[in-house]
Design an enzyme around this catalytic site. Sequence first.
Site, short mmCIF file in Angstrom:
data_model
loop_
_atom_site.label_atom_id
_atom_site.label_comp_id
_atom_site.label_asym_id
_atom_site.label_seq_id
_atom_site.Cartn_x
_atom_site.Cartn_y
_atom_site.Cartn_z
N LYS A 1 0.83 -1.20 0.00
CA LYS A 1 0.21 0.21 -0.18
C LYS A 1 0.84 1.35 -0.09
O LYS A 1 0.40 2.33 -0.56
CB LYS A 1 -1.04 0.03 1.30
N LYS B 1 -6.03 -12.08 -8.06
CA LYS B 1 -7.28 -11.92 -7.07
C LYS B 1 -8.36 -11.09 -7.90
O LYS B 1 -7.85 -10.01 -8.23
CB LYS B 1 -6.86 -11.74 -5.73
N LYS C 1 -11.41 -4.93 -6.58
CA LYS C 1 -12.12 -3.57 -7.12
C LYS C 1 -11.27 -2.70 -7.80
O LYS C 1 -11.87 -1.88 -8.59
CB LYS C 1 -12.82 -2.98 -6.08
#
Length: 335
Positions: A116, A198, A201
Amino acid sequence: MNEMKKKVMVSGIQPSGDLHLGNYLGAVKNWAELSDEFDCYYFMADLHTLTVRQDPAALRRRTLTQLAQYIACGLDPEKNTLFIQSHVPAHSELGWILNCYTMFGELSRMTQFKDKSAKNSDNINGGLFTYPTLMAADILLYQPDLVPVGEDQKQHVELTRDIAQRFNNIYGETFKVPEPYIRKVGARIMSLGTPTSKMSKSDPNGCVFLMDSPDDIARKFKRAVTDSDRENCVRFAPDEKPGVANLMNIYSSVTGKTFDEIEKEFAGQGYGAFKPAVGEAVIDCLRPLREETDRILKDKAYLESVYKEGAAKASYVANKTMRKVKKKVGLVAQS
Ligand code: TRP
């Protein structure tokens, strides 16, 4: 079964994006099946989303939509404790205390922090760094046996165990040391566009949202990546044909058919027939969920009663742990 003996589970999903098929098949659908056997706490991790800039109105909308979706997906608020993380202040309180029992080095090693901070290099804030201690608080407050999470959250649950053990070693038995609960099959729904990663969104074309219209769903499945070989045959071979395996996994999850049955059903038909069939099956599976979500969202009074009751039930348990913790570390009790 005796109410007192039920094992406790706790888990949360960040309302940082709309729920998608991967969240549903990999998590929420299975949670609904556990409601009778376990004493379950599920929350919208709204505080966690603040580590990345959010549009305030959109965050509020997604938090309530997610709650409505939990219910529409079969999480009965009578059987499960459903709540919004920020409605139970004990999460933030224990999060702070646990910060003081978590090492800089440990937090620096978290792969999600590294990922992140690479993605948000202009906003590597303290919350992003201490995200796992808030998650540890989310968990430890409820003294759970099991924490259902995806593979990507396993490291955070392991850190939670380390923090709990460290605290228990200093102050005596305070926290139950929970186990991660990771399902093997059906758990990993991959992106329709990049079947080696995976479903997420952040890749909207490869991602089917629960609130997508039937047309959008059909289009996304028609465009799904299958494989680059010329075999054009529906066969379960995850290493050679990850796209086909993912579609089979999805089809199997929504219809209950086995891989064998699916191979027979599409024998000699190729991907041209298979892809739209998976799309149709997903549309049929999601339609009632979407309609029920819309219905619940319109019933504001009901939704409010669910989250208020959920927060009251969660607070009761969380505050019990909080009182113990405060006493052990030496904070003066108010009464
Ligand atoms: N970090 C989790 C995720 O991104 C969400 C989460 C927050 C969570 N607190 C939790 C999951 C506590 C399980 C238990 O998926």
